[in-house]
Design a protein around this motif. Sequence first.
Motif, mmCIF file in Angstrom:
data_model
loop_
_atom_site.group_PDB
_atom_site.id
_atom_site.type_symbol
_atom_site.label_atom_id
_atom_site.label_comp_id
_atom_site.label_asym_id
_atom_site.label_seq_id
_atom_site.Cartn_x
_atom_site.Cartn_y
_atom_site.Cartn_z
ATOM 1 N N ILE A 143 0.851 -1.189 0.000
ATOM 2 C CA ILE A 143 0.000 0.000 0.000
ATOM 3 C C ILE A 143 0.888 1.241 0.000
ATOM 4 O O ILE A 143 1.800 1.369 0.825
ATOM 5 C CB ILE A 143 -0.926 0.009 1.227
ATOM 6 N N PHE A 144 0.610 2.145 -0.926
ATOM 7 C CA PHE A 144 1.368 3.388 -1.038
ATOM 8 C C PHE A 144 0.468 4.587 -0.774
ATOM 9 O O PHE A 144 -0.716 4.582 -1.111
ATOM 10 C CB PHE A 144 1.970 3.531 -2.448
ATOM 11 N N GLY A 158 1.019 8.182 -2.152
ATOM 12 C CA GLY A 158 1.965 8.807 -3.069
ATOM 13 C C GLY A 158 3.045 7.807 -3.425
ATOM 14 O O GLY A 158 2.751 6.725 -3.929
ATOM 15 N N LYS A 159 4.273 8.168 -3.131
ATOM 16 C CA LYS A 159 5.379 7.244 -3.396
ATOM 17 C C LYS A 159 6.003 6.720 -2.110
ATOM 18 O O LYS A 159 7.137 6.244 -2.110
ATOM 19 C CB LYS A 159 6.442 7.921 -4.263
ATOM 20 N N ARG A 160 5.248 6.760 -1.024
ATOM 21 C CA ARG A 160 5.728 6.188 0.223
ATOM 22 C C ARG A 160 4.952 4.914 0.535
ATOM 23 O O ARG A 160 3.715 4.899 0.546
ATOM 24 C CB ARG A 160 5.598 7.172 1.385
ATOM 25 N N ALA A 161 5.699 3.812 0.782
ATOM 26 C CA ALA A 161 5.070 2.555 1.197
ATOM 27 C C ALA A 161 4.664 2.678 2.660
ATOM 28 O O ALA A 161 5.499 2.998 3.519
ATOM 29 C CB ALA A 161 6.038 1.397 1.015
ATOM 30 N N VAL A 162 3.394 2.451 2.933
ATOM 31 C CA VAL A 162 2.888 2.629 4.297
ATOM 32 C C VAL A 162 2.306 1.355 4.896
ATOM 33 O O VAL A 162 2.038 1.295 6.099
ATOM 34 C CB VAL A 162 1.824 3.748 4.353
ATOM 35 N N GLY A 163 2.109 0.320 4.070
ATOM 36 C CA GLY A 163 1.519 -0.894 4.614
ATOM 37 C C GLY A 163 1.390 -1.977 3.567
ATOM 38 O O GLY A 163 1.914 -1.851 2.444
ATOM 39 N N GLY A 207 10.298 4.196 2.218
ATOM 40 C CA GLY A 207 9.664 3.264 3.150
ATOM 41 C C GLY A 207 9.653 1.828 2.682
ATOM 42 O O GLY A 207 8.892 1.019 3.221
ATOM 43 N N LEU A 208 10.505 1.478 1.711
ATOM 44 C CA LEU A 208 10.471 0.119 1.146
ATOM 45 C C LEU A 208 11.877 -0.364 0.841
ATOM 46 O O LEU A 208 12.659 0.341 0.198
ATOM 47 C CB LEU A 208 9.632 0.120 -0.135
ATOM 48 N N ARG A 209 12.194 -1.553 1.325
ATOM 49 C CA ARG A 209 13.480 -2.185 1.039
ATOM 50 C C ARG A 209 13.254 -3.607 0.539
ATOM 51 O O ARG A 209 12.200 -4.208 0.753
ATOM 52 C CB ARG A 209 14.372 -2.274 2.280
ATOM 53 N N VAL A 210 14.313 -4.151 -0.084
ATOM 54 C CA VAL A 210 14.353 -5.559 -0.457
ATOM 55 C C VAL A 210 15.548 -6.171 0.250
ATOM 56 O O VAL A 210 16.654 -5.614 0.240
ATOM 57 C CB VAL A 210 14.489 -5.739 -1.981
#
Length: 534
Positions: free
Chosen positions: A226-227, A229-234, A498-501
């Motif tokens: 869930i984004f 904008g361009k920030r992953a929040v969930g 807010g997102l890594r691999v």
Amino acid sequence: MAMGGELSDYIVVGAGSAGAVLAARLTENPAIRVTLVEAGGEQNNPWIHIPLGYGKLFRNPTVNWMYSGVPEPGLNDRVIYHPRGKVLGGSSAINGLLYVRGQREDFDHWGQLGCRGWDFDGVLPYFLKAERRIAGGNELRGGNGPQPISPPTVGDELCDAYIEACRQSGLPLNPDFNGASQEGAGYYESTHLNGVRYSTATSYLKAARKRPNLQVLTHALVTRIIFEGKRAVGIAYERDGQRHELRAGREIILSAGAIATPQLLELSGIGNGERLQSLGVPLVHHSPDIGERFQDHLQVRTIYESKTGNTLNARYNNLFRRIGIGLEYLFKRQGPLTVSAGYAGSFYRTDDRLETPDIQSLFIIFSLRKMGDRFDAFSGFTASYYQLRPESRGHVHAATPDIRKHPAIFANYLATETDRATNIAGLRRLRAIMREPAMAAHVKREVEPAPGTESDEALLAYIRATASTVYHPSSTCAMGPNDTDPCDLQLRLRGVSGLRVCDASVMPAMTSGNLNAVAIMIGEKGADLIKQDS
């Protein structure tokens, strides 16, 4: 849509070789709250804990994603089967247990590609931190970490013969493939302790689950990120037929593996814009290399009939001897049921001008026509090999907008002349080893390849007709210093926040050996990078 638990600082998607490590290490800080989300369940299948049980898990949908690829032109358009773990511990719970870190030069090559901090000196501390080597630690091996690394429970006369045949062929004896040099022949270490498999669910997660700041959700299939904008929040996920959402205060970390991670990213709107448009997925960020650069190791097997009944085939195909195998494991935790996917083996060069080995061989005391099948009726054993650093690269992409449908997996095996020539030379040298006096004393006949398969053309035809994956997918969300690299050197996904691999997806190039050890290291180093940022 129901909420799935209270707000966490971090959500880790996938409880496999890297994900379980991440969850365990992050929650060492009691102020950090982590939710670990796994599509599979608990390790209830008893075959998970028995090393040789990987054969029973090879096509078991309760613990295995059972992916299939698309036709491979280099393998006569055959469709290759790609098993991956779907259970706590991920593929470390269903793999062949071998623990091979790769060569120093592999990681220095990562550094030369611009991955500063990921050269050998940068990753060695994390291998040392992970390892509990039963034979003892030293400046290159860890002795006090959570992950047990053990030699075989007992030796074997056929393995001893193979190792001696390698020595007769000019290879040195090597007591530790993860030591100062990889080249040579010897017994493999594996991720067991006293004859029991230790996946990362056992070695890392078991103790961590006692912490109140770790929540583990099993049977929870993540359907999208869930984004705002361009920030992953969930994340959105499904569990027991219900749809849920879970929010993260800091970051989402994808550790679903080199096949599932790019699929989830694409279906969440991160990937090649044209591809996502064709799938009907709204674009969040155009990242055309998501799912590209895929690499895998291609295994070629040779099969021999033994002159005697000294193989697992002969013992297992006899009812009374089979009962003996079970009793030996039950009361001693020893014997054939403790055997990993490579009992003995070697690393060798196909050209003396090479500085390091380009081939890894595996020797096992049974034979079958393909993994998951029954043992051959005759008393047989297997010697196989694979090219350590293939040039060929393929891709993994979502095939439909439904996360439940398997992605398209294309390894592009044998696409380059170097790969074809190396495989021919690797097969030629392995057969030469099997013809050395120490091994020839045990060989009644070579079953595969068929006698007379000697020319380069015939050897390549055999490889194309029979070779398959040895289950080492990597590099589909590669890290690097360039804007075109999907991930930066802190494993953050470029173009969003807010997102890594943190799994084998981020490897910029394959390492020389099995990938489980490397994935554990990536989990260890990734946890430190996240702690530093927080």
